[in-house]
Design a protein around this motif. Structure first.
Motif, PDB file in Angstrom:
ATOM      1  N   LYS A 139      70.595  28.336  32.636  1.00 26.00           N
ATOM      2  CA  LYS A 139      70.361  26.905  32.443  1.00 26.00           C
ATOM      3  C   LYS A 139      70.551  26.143  33.763  1.00 26.00           C
ATOM      4  CE  LYS A 139      75.011  25.717  30.933  1.00 26.00           C
ATOM      5  NZ  LYS A 139      75.843  25.371  29.806  1.00 26.00           N
ATOM      6  N   PRO A 140      69.666  25.203  34.018  1.00 27.37           N
ATOM      7  CA  PRO A 140      69.806  24.403  35.238  1.00 27.37           C
ATOM      8  C   PRO A 140      71.038  23.503  35.145  1.00 27.37           C
ATOM      9  CG  PRO A 140      67.638  24.066  34.197  1.00 27.37           C
ATOM     10  CD  PRO A 140      68.477  24.865  33.262  1.00 27.37           C
ATOM     11  N   GLU A 155      64.287  28.783  29.685  1.00 25.79           N
ATOM     12  CA  GLU A 155      64.114  29.330  28.335  1.00 25.79           C
ATOM     13  C   GLU A 155      63.369  30.656  28.377  1.00 25.79           C
ATOM     14  OE1 GLU A 155      61.966  28.361  24.098  1.00 25.79           O
ATOM     15  OE2 GLU A 155      62.481  26.671  25.389  1.00 25.79           O
ATOM     16  N   GLU A 156      62.344  30.733  29.193  1.00 23.81           N
ATOM     17  CA  GLU A 156      61.588  31.974  29.327  1.00 23.81           C
ATOM     18  C   GLU A 156      62.478  33.101  29.846  1.00 23.81           C
ATOM     19  OE1 GLU A 156      57.938  33.616  32.050  1.00 23.81           O
ATOM     20  OE2 GLU A 156      57.815  31.547  31.336  1.00 23.81           O
ATOM     21  N   GLY A 161      63.192  39.962  27.798  1.00 25.68           N
ATOM     22  CA  GLY A 161      63.914  41.223  27.704  1.00 25.68           C
ATOM     23  C   GLY A 161      64.942  41.313  26.593  1.00 25.68           C
ATOM     24  N   MET A 162      65.159  40.244  25.871  1.00 20.97           N
ATOM     25  CA  MET A 162      66.186  40.269  24.816  1.00 20.97           C
ATOM     26  C   MET A 162      65.854  41.310  23.756  1.00 20.97           C
ATOM     27  SD  MET A 162      69.080  38.875  24.405  1.00 20.97           S
ATOM     28  CE  MET A 162      70.121  39.458  23.097  1.00 20.97           C
ATOM     29  N   GLU A 163      64.567  41.446  23.431  1.00 21.07           N
ATOM     30  CA  GLU A 163      64.172  42.384  22.376  1.00 21.07           C
ATOM     31  C   GLU A 163      64.434  43.834  22.776  1.00 21.07           C
ATOM     32  OE1 GLU A 163      60.889  42.145  25.172  1.00 21.07           O
ATOM     33  OE2 GLU A 163      61.962  40.551  24.152  1.00 21.07           O
ATOM     34  N   ARG A 164      64.603  44.088  24.070  1.00 19.98           N
ATOM     35  CA  ARG A 164      64.934  45.447  24.518  1.00 19.98           C
ATOM     36  C   ARG A 164      66.280  45.874  23.950  1.00 19.98           C
ATOM     37  NH1 ARG A 164      65.623  46.473  30.797  1.00 19.98           N
ATOM     38  NH2 ARG A 164      66.528  44.443  30.451  1.00 19.98           N
ATOM     39  N   PHE A 170      65.413  36.511  18.413  1.00 18.17           N
ATOM     40  CA  PHE A 170      64.164  35.763  18.481  1.00 18.17           C
ATOM     41  C   PHE A 170      63.078  36.402  17.622  1.00 18.17           C
ATOM     42  CE2 PHE A 170      66.327  34.791  22.545  1.00 18.17           C
ATOM     43  CZ  PHE A 170      66.533  33.447  22.317  1.00 18.17           C
ATOM     44  N   GLY A 171      63.514  37.182  16.642  1.00 14.08           N
ATOM     45  CA  GLY A 171      62.569  37.852  15.756  1.00 14.08           C
ATOM     46  C   GLY A 171      61.991  36.914  14.710  1.00 14.08           C
TER      47      GLY A 171
END
Length: 187
Positions: A139-140, A155-156, A161-164, A170-171
């Protein structure tokens, strides 16, 4: 553990007192039969992230460098029987109450503004720690005078890589972290 990152390096990049750890005897009871999770929560912990996560006082291994407001008071019902299993409150998370499923180690939230009473948000505690850590470092800061583009980039990076490690946050059908990201620029 789902998120086997170099946690010592991650901790060095955070301000002192940022990691909130569980007392060993408490962790052994909460994560009974999962020595890896017990080691994780007692040696690594969950980032405070400027109040995004706050641990229950009675569960915490308080350290002098931890800020006082990193600790939360429990609900009157800190252990609840649900259709999802036995849930034990661990603390607070962005306006909701975060729980551990004592039967399978998953992480749930009870968000007063959500459609569901209890929502699965992570498959284990290391995944929760990793996402809270990513939010803290991406976060800035106000000094950077961030634009909407800066927030979109952050946010991107948080999602990337979170789903790894864990597809749940974020499902499909997960609302909690989506709601957080919708208000991300205000945190």
């Amino acid at each position: 553990m789902l998120a086997p990152i170099d946690w010592r390096a991650a901790e060095r990049g955070l301000p002192p007192g940022s990691m909130l750890r569980f007392r060993p005897e408490v962790a052994a009871g909460l994560w009974a039969g999962d020595a890896e999770a017990v080691r994780f929560v007692t040696e690594i912990g969950v980032p405070f992230s400027n109040g995004l996560f706050r641990i229950l006082e009675e569960l915490a291994d308080r350290r002098p460098e931890n800020p006082d407001w990193a600790f939360a008071k429990p609900l009157t019902e800190w252990l609840v029987e649900t259709e999802h299993g036995r849930l034990r409150q661990l603390g607070e998370l962005y306006g909701g109450f975060v729980y551990l499923n004592l039967d399978d180690g998953t992480i749930w939230v009870c968000d007063p503004d959500a459609d569901e009473e209890y929502e699965l948000i992570h498959r284990d505690i290391s995944s929760l720690s990793y996402l809270v850590y990513k939010i803290e470092v991406e976060k800035p800061t106000p000094e950077e005078r961030p634009t909407p583009y800066d927030w979109a980039n952050a946010e991107e990076c948080v999602r990337e890589g979170m789903e790894r490690w864990d597809e749940v946050p974020f499902g499909d059908g997960t609302q909690f972290w989506e709601a957080f990201m919708d208000s991300y620029h205000m945190t």
